[in-house]
Design a protein around this motif. Structure first.
Motif, mmCIF file in Angstrom:
data_model
loop_
_atom_site.group_PDB
_atom_site.id
_atom_site.type_symbol
_atom_site.label_atom_id
_atom_site.label_comp_id
_atom_site.label_asym_id
_atom_site.label_seq_id
_atom_site.Cartn_x
_atom_site.Cartn_y
_atom_site.Cartn_z
ATOM 1 N N PHE A 29 3.540 11.656 43.116
ATOM 2 C CA PHE A 29 4.562 12.708 43.169
ATOM 3 C C PHE A 29 4.138 13.856 44.083
ATOM 4 O O PHE A 29 4.973 14.688 44.462
ATOM 5 C CB PHE A 29 4.850 13.259 41.767
ATOM 6 C CG PHE A 29 5.290 12.201 40.772
ATOM 7 C CD1 PHE A 29 5.919 11.049 41.190
ATOM 8 C CD2 PHE A 29 5.062 12.375 39.414
ATOM 9 C CE1 PHE A 29 6.333 10.078 40.273
ATOM 10 C CE2 PHE A 29 5.465 11.424 38.502
ATOM 11 C CZ PHE A 29 6.099 10.268 38.931
ATOM 12 N N TRP A 30 2.839 13.933 44.409
ATOM 13 C CA TRP A 30 2.324 15.046 45.199
ATOM 14 C C TRP A 30 1.925 14.617 46.610
ATOM 15 O O TRP A 30 1.365 15.400 47.368
ATOM 16 C CB TRP A 30 1.143 15.677 44.478
ATOM 17 C CG TRP A 30 1.503 16.140 43.096
ATOM 18 C CD1 TRP A 30 1.406 15.452 41.950
ATOM 19 C CD2 TRP A 30 2.073 17.411 42.756
ATOM 20 N NE1 TRP A 30 1.868 16.180 40.890
ATOM 21 C CE2 TRP A 30 2.284 17.410 41.361
ATOM 22 C CE3 TRP A 30 2.424 18.558 43.492
ATOM 23 C CZ2 TRP A 30 2.815 18.487 40.681
ATOM 24 C CZ3 TRP A 30 2.954 19.638 42.804
ATOM 25 C CH2 TRP A 30 3.150 19.600 41.416
ATOM 26 N N GLU A 42 10.046 5.457 41.312
ATOM 27 C CA GLU A 42 10.312 6.775 41.883
ATOM 28 C C GLU A 42 9.886 6.837 43.341
ATOM 29 O O GLU A 42 10.627 7.328 44.211
ATOM 30 C CB GLU A 42 9.606 7.846 41.062
ATOM 31 C CG GLU A 42 10.011 9.274 41.397
ATOM 32 C CD GLU A 42 9.209 9.861 42.559
ATOM 33 O OE1 GLU A 42 9.597 10.915 43.085
ATOM 34 O OE2 GLU A 42 8.170 9.231 42.921
ATOM 35 N N LEU A 43 8.694 6.333 43.643
ATOM 36 C CA LEU A 43 8.222 6.434 45.023
ATOM 37 C C LEU A 43 9.061 5.576 45.966
ATOM 38 O O LEU A 43 9.322 5.968 47.113
ATOM 39 C CB LEU A 43 6.733 6.074 45.107
ATOM 40 C CG LEU A 43 6.296 4.605 45.045
ATOM 41 C CD1 LEU A 43 6.305 3.975 46.433
ATOM 42 C CD2 LEU A 43 4.884 4.505 44.458
ATOM 43 N N MET A 44 9.523 4.416 45.507
ATOM 44 C CA MET A 44 10.369 3.593 46.358
ATOM 45 C C MET A 44 11.730 4.239 46.576
ATOM 46 O O MET A 44 12.288 4.209 47.693
ATOM 47 C CB MET A 44 10.550 2.203 45.728
ATOM 48 C CG MET A 44 9.260 1.391 45.648
ATOM 49 S SD MET A 44 8.435 1.197 47.250
ATOM 50 C CE MET A 44 9.691 0.334 48.179
ATOM 51 N N THR A 45 12.278 4.862 45.519
ATOM 52 C CA THR A 45 13.572 5.544 45.657
ATOM 53 C C THR A 45 13.468 6.711 46.635
ATOM 54 O O THR A 45 14.321 6.898 47.519
ATOM 55 C CB THR A 45 14.051 6.041 44.286
ATOM 56 O OG1 THR A 45 14.138 4.933 43.384
ATOM 57 C CG2 THR A 45 15.414 6.715 44.398
ATOM 58 N N LYS A 54 10.930 16.475 43.520
ATOM 59 C CA LYS A 54 10.669 17.775 42.908
ATOM 60 C C LYS A 54 10.798 17.709 41.388
ATOM 61 O O LYS A 54 9.956 18.232 40.643
ATOM 62 C CB LYS A 54 11.633 18.807 43.499
ATOM 63 C CG LYS A 54 11.493 20.183 42.886
ATOM 64 C CD LYS A 54 12.508 21.146 43.495
ATOM 65 C CE LYS A 54 12.411 22.537 42.847
ATOM 66 N NZ LYS A 54 13.420 23.467 43.421
ATOM 67 N N TYR A 55 11.873 17.063 40.931
ATOM 68 C CA TYR A 55 12.076 16.986 39.479
ATOM 69 C C TYR A 55 11.144 15.969 38.809
ATOM 70 O O TYR A 55 10.758 16.140 37.652
ATOM 71 C CB TYR A 55 13.538 16.636 39.177
ATOM 72 C CG TYR A 55 14.498 17.768 39.444
ATOM 73 C CD1 TYR A 55 14.441 18.939 38.700
ATOM 74 C CD2 TYR A 55 15.461 17.666 40.437
ATOM 75 C CE1 TYR A 55 15.323 19.980 38.946
ATOM 76 C CE2 TYR A 55 16.343 18.706 40.693
ATOM 77 C CZ TYR A 55 16.274 19.868 39.939
ATOM 78 O OH TYR A 55 17.144 20.899 40.183
ATOM 79 N N PRO A 106 6.218 13.544 33.437
ATOM 80 C CA PRO A 106 5.154 13.908 32.489
ATOM 81 C C PRO A 106 5.684 14.443 31.163
ATOM 82 O O PRO A 106 5.139 14.121 30.098
ATOM 83 C CB PRO A 106 4.368 14.985 33.256
ATOM 84 C CG PRO A 106 4.607 14.679 34.690
ATOM 85 C CD PRO A 106 6.019 14.189 34.748
ATOM 86 N N ALA A 107 6.758 15.256 31.225
ATOM 87 C CA ALA A 107 7.331 15.771 29.982
ATOM 88 C C ALA A 107 7.900 14.635 29.132
ATOM 89 O O ALA A 107 7.755 14.619 27.898
ATOM 90 C CB ALA A 107 8.416 16.796 30.294
#
Length: 358
Positions: A255-256, A313-316, A335-336, A342-343
């Protein structure tokens, strides 16, 4: 001359045949079948159809092993029994005659059976003594492997009740009434110093006297001893839960990373998935094989799902980032995702813990 010899032989044969029935009638009676005794002292002291009260006690010396996969445990214990046989009462002759000892086979002793034993129990030492009023006390040292039902949905934060069920011999059951020997049901005080149960802690022994149904609707007296053991879960906390959590957190590193850097994102995600799978295979030998989900199974599945979500997520994000029109959508998803996933992992853990442990 020959005629005289023949007549003599015929006479001898006739006399011998006449004596055979007499010899047969004097023959020894047939032997008593093995296992049957005509000695009254070896017969049960059941009088006037009344039930014989037998007190039962169990002293746990050691529990050598608990096998939750096969649902068995090995126990070393002293089994105690006490009853009254008026036929053995005697007049005390002095201070040294306060009790008299007997050996197995000299007097009647109830046949007590551990009905949930996986193998017949092995008896090492036995002792029988009688007081002047006819009270008979029996003690034996035994080792046995027992079968007991395990409830492992809370595994590895579970508490188990190891059952020991004692019945009298089937034929004697209707004539016997069990009572609890309060002062002879406990665990050895030094048990914790030599116990080989690295994963378990014995917390209590709870005796209970009741009845059990047998064939034909008949009831059988039953002595039930429940050994409560609590699993020490530190091994699973440090060797399973913590490493798995760190692997899931590692997968969030994608994500980063810049959305355009697909190679590094894929490397992190795929490496994490393979590590989780290898870890699952490595510890599978320590996990019970059950037809239902346990708490640790649900945690494993959760980790699989969230690591897979990182890949999705990374593929999207990468696909949307390649298009000028949808690039903003991909950046917004990234961003989201940094906070939502994690939440969601934390919330899912709370829900799973409440379902299995609550």
């Amino acid at each position: 001359m020959r005629r005289g010899i023949v007549l003599s032989a015929l006479a001898i044969a006739f006399i011998a045949s006449a004596m055979l029935p007499a010899a047969s009638s004097c023959a020894a009676p047939p032997p008593i079948p093995t296992g049957f005794s005509t000695d009254p002292i070896l017969q049960p002291p059941f009088e006037n159809g009344e039930q014989l009260d037998i007190k039962i006690g169990l002293h746990i010396v050691n529990i050598a092993a608990i096998d939750e996969v096969n649902e068995q445990f090995q126990m070393d214990a002293y089994l105690f029994a006490q009853w009254t046989d008026p036929r053995l009462a005697y007049t005390q002759q002095g201070p040294s005659d306060r009790h008299r000892h007997y050996a197995l086979g000299q007097i009647w002793v109830p046949q007590l059976e551990m009905i949930n034993a996986a193998t017949p129990r092995t008896r090492f030492d036995t002792s029988i003594w009688v007081t002047p009023d006819g009270t008979v006390s029996y003690a034996e040292r035994c080792k046995v492997t027992m079968s007991s039902k395990f409830e492992l949905r809370r595994f590895p934060f579970d508490r188990q009740s190891l059952m020991i069920l004692i019945h009298p011999f089937l034929v004697d059951g209707p004539h016997i009434n069990f009572k609890l020997m309060e002062d002879s049901t406990w665990t050895a005080s030094e048990f914790s110093s030599y116990s080989s149960l690295a994963q378990w802690q014995v917390t209590a022994v709870q005796p209970k006297i009741g009845e059990a149904l047998t064939y034909g609707g008949f009831t059988m007296p039953e002595a039930r001893f429940a050994i409560t053991v609590q699993r020490r879960s530190s091994f699973y906390l440090w060797k399973v839960f913590l490493p798995l959590t760190l692997m899931v957190v590692l997968s969030w590193a994608v994500f980063w990373i810049e959305a355009s850097d697909l190679d590094n994102q894929v490397q992190v995600a795929v490496t994490t998935i393979l590590t989780v799978i290898a870890f699952a295979f490595a510890i599978s030998a320590t996990m019970p094989r059950l037809p239902y989900l346990t708490y640790i199974d649900a945690f494993f599945l959760e980790c699989y799902i969230f690591v897979f979500l990182a890949v999705v997520e990374l593929m999207t994000v990468h696909v949307t980032h390649r298009s000028e029109l949808r690039r903003d959508i991909g950046l917004r998803i990234r961003k989201y995702s940094r906070w939502v996933i994690p939440a969601a992992f934390v919330v899912t853990n709370i829900v799973i813990a409440h379902h299995f442990l609550g």
